[in-house]
Every structure is written in C-alpha cells, then in structure tokens.
Design a protein around this motif. Structure first.
Motif, PDB file in Angstrom:
ATOM      1  N   ASP A 130       0.003  -7.938   3.441  1.00 45.64           N
ATOM      2  CA  ASP A 130      -0.080  -6.629   4.084  1.00 45.64           C
ATOM      3  C   ASP A 130       0.331  -5.534   3.101  1.00 45.64           C
ATOM      4  O   ASP A 130       0.720  -5.800   1.969  1.00 45.64           O
ATOM      5  CB  ASP A 130       0.771  -6.586   5.351  1.00 45.64           C
ATOM      6  CG  ASP A 130       2.250  -6.777   5.081  1.00 45.64           C
ATOM      7  OD1 ASP A 130       2.624  -7.044   3.931  1.00 45.64           O
ATOM      8  OD2 ASP A 130       3.034  -6.662   6.034  1.00 45.64           O
ATOM      9  N   ARG A 131       0.252  -4.301   3.544  1.00 46.12           N
ATOM     10  CA  ARG A 131       0.504  -3.145   2.675  1.00 46.12           C
ATOM     11  C   ARG A 131       1.905  -3.212   2.070  1.00 46.12           C
ATOM     12  O   ARG A 131       2.082  -2.974   0.875  1.00 46.12           O
ATOM     13  CB  ARG A 131       0.336  -1.859   3.490  1.00 46.12           C
ATOM     14  CG  ARG A 131       0.503  -0.606   2.679  1.00 46.12           C
ATOM     15  CD  ARG A 131       0.257   0.637   3.553  1.00 46.12           C
ATOM     16  NE  ARG A 131       0.253   1.837   2.771  1.00 46.12           N
ATOM     17  CZ  ARG A 131       1.333   2.525   2.427  1.00 46.12           C
ATOM     18  NH1 ARG A 131       2.518   2.103   2.806  1.00 46.12           N
ATOM     19  NH2 ARG A 131       1.233   3.619   1.710  1.00 46.12           N
ATOM     20  N   ASP A 132       2.901  -3.536   2.872  1.00 46.46           N
ATOM     21  CA  ASP A 132       4.266  -3.620   2.363  1.00 46.46           C
ATOM     22  C   ASP A 132       4.394  -4.720   1.311  1.00 46.46           C
ATOM     23  O   ASP A 132       5.089  -4.556   0.308  1.00 46.46           O
ATOM     24  CB  ASP A 132       5.256  -3.863   3.502  1.00 46.46           C
ATOM     25  CG  ASP A 132       5.390  -2.660   4.418  1.00 46.46           C
ATOM     26  OD1 ASP A 132       5.052  -1.543   3.976  1.00 46.46           O
ATOM     27  OD2 ASP A 132       5.821  -2.841   5.577  1.00 46.46           O
ATOM     28  N   GLY A 133       3.726  -5.846   1.540  1.00 51.83           N
ATOM     29  CA  GLY A 133       3.743  -6.939   0.572  1.00 51.83           C
ATOM     30  C   GLY A 133       3.098  -6.539  -0.746  1.00 51.83           C
ATOM     31  O   GLY A 133       3.601  -6.866  -1.821  1.00 51.83           O
ATOM     32  N   LEU A 134       1.969  -5.829  -0.658  1.00 51.32           N
ATOM     33  CA  LEU A 134       1.297  -5.365  -1.873  1.00 51.32           C
ATOM     34  C   LEU A 134       2.159  -4.362  -2.634  1.00 51.32           C
ATOM     35  O   LEU A 134       2.251  -4.416  -3.866  1.00 51.32           O
ATOM     36  CB  LEU A 134      -0.053  -4.730  -1.525  1.00 51.32           C
ATOM     37  CG  LEU A 134      -1.154  -5.697  -1.107  1.00 51.32           C
ATOM     38  CD1 LEU A 134      -2.372  -4.924  -0.608  1.00 51.32           C
ATOM     39  CD2 LEU A 134      -1.545  -6.598  -2.262  1.00 51.32           C
TER      40      LEU A 134
END
Length: 181
Positions: free
Chosen positions: A132-136
């Motif tokens: 997800d965006r936070d992971g990226l």
C-alpha cells in the motif's frame, strides 16, 4: 420505453461515466455466487480502504465506458458485473479484491482501468501484489536513508579505529619499557 425511463437511464450512464473519469482505478468483478456474509465482508474491507463497490447493469456500463473513452473495457461486461471504484489509492481495490479472490472462489476479477489505462487481469494481479501507499513510502524512505546510514557507519568505524590506535601505541611503549628493566 417512456421518456422518464430514458432520462433516468441517461442520468445513470452519465453518473457512472463520471465515476470512471474521476476514479484513480476501477476494477470489474463478477460477484455471482458470493454469500451475503462474504459480500458484506468484502464491502466492509473495500470501504475501509476508501473503495466503493457498485453492482451496475452491463448496458449502463457499456454506454458509460463509451462516454468515458474507455471502450476497450466493453469485453469485461459479460455476466453480472460489479465495479470497485477508488478515487484515492489506485492499488487498493486490486489488492483487496485479489486477497478475497484468492480465498473465495466465487469472486472473479475480470479487469479494469488504473489511472486511465485499461488493465488486463494479469496487470491487475501484478499491481495487487504491490504494498500500500504507506508501505511504498516506507520502502522509499529506507532506500533514501541507506547511503546516509552507511556513511555514518563508516565515520563511526574510523573514529573507533583512531581511538584504538593510541591504546596500542601506549601498550607497545609499556612493553618496551618492561623489556629494558
């Protein structure tokens, strides 16, 4: 068909076309065969990611994609169709739907559109495996910090080596003075 019905359908087509145009991604699925509990769980998981799932008639979908300049999607509208729209995160619907499709055989991902590009099932599968965006962002931050961290380790190693030099020099002078006595 009455004029009121035609006007209502035209309005529905326009609303769905606007959804396609404004969405970061829209994934088409076949939800036939899902139990009420599975459907409720799927909708809740999608809602948690800011994704809206709508069951829409194929005729309306076909006309809406024509209006949204996404005519390549027409082949996806065979059998009952539901569309997961996300206006924020283009990866979220694919990730949630893939997770459910892996565990629930009745859910079938047909294809979709991601950032204005008509995506095949294979492309959606690849995109769904992205974090997800936070992971990226976390991965990016870690990558950006790595060179700085490595420089800090190197400077610390040099400092430690310099601190050890005087001790070994004084040890050798101590042993020399012991030899003379």
């Amino acid at each position: 068909m009455s004029e009121a019905t035609i006007a209502l359908k035209a309005q529905q087509v326009e609303e769905v076309a606007d959804k396609f145009k404004q969405s970061a991604s829209a994934i088409v699925v076949d939800v036939r065969g899902l139990t009420v509990a599975e459907s409720t769980e799927l909708r809740a998981a999608l809602r948690q990611e800011g994704v809206q799932l709508k069951v829409i008639k194929n005729k309306i979908l076909t006309r809406a994609v024509d209006e949204a300049d996404l005519s390549d999607m027409k082949d996806l509208f065979a059998g009952p169709s539901a569309v997961a729209f996300s206006s924020e995160d283009p990866i979220a619907p694919a990730r949630v739907l893939k997770k459910f499709a892996d565990s629930i055989e009745a859910l079938e991902i047909k294809g979709g559109v991601i950032d204005g590009h008509v995506a095949t099932l294979e492309e959606i599968q690849k995109i769904a495996s992205l974090p997800d965006r936070d992971g990226l962002l976390s991965m990016l931050l870690s990558t950006l910090q790595a060179p700085i961290r490595n420089v800090a380790y190197a400077v610390n190693a040099v400092k430690d080596a310099k601190e050890e030099e005087p001790e070994s020099a004084s040890e050798s002078s101590d042993s020399d003075s012991n030899d003379e006595a």
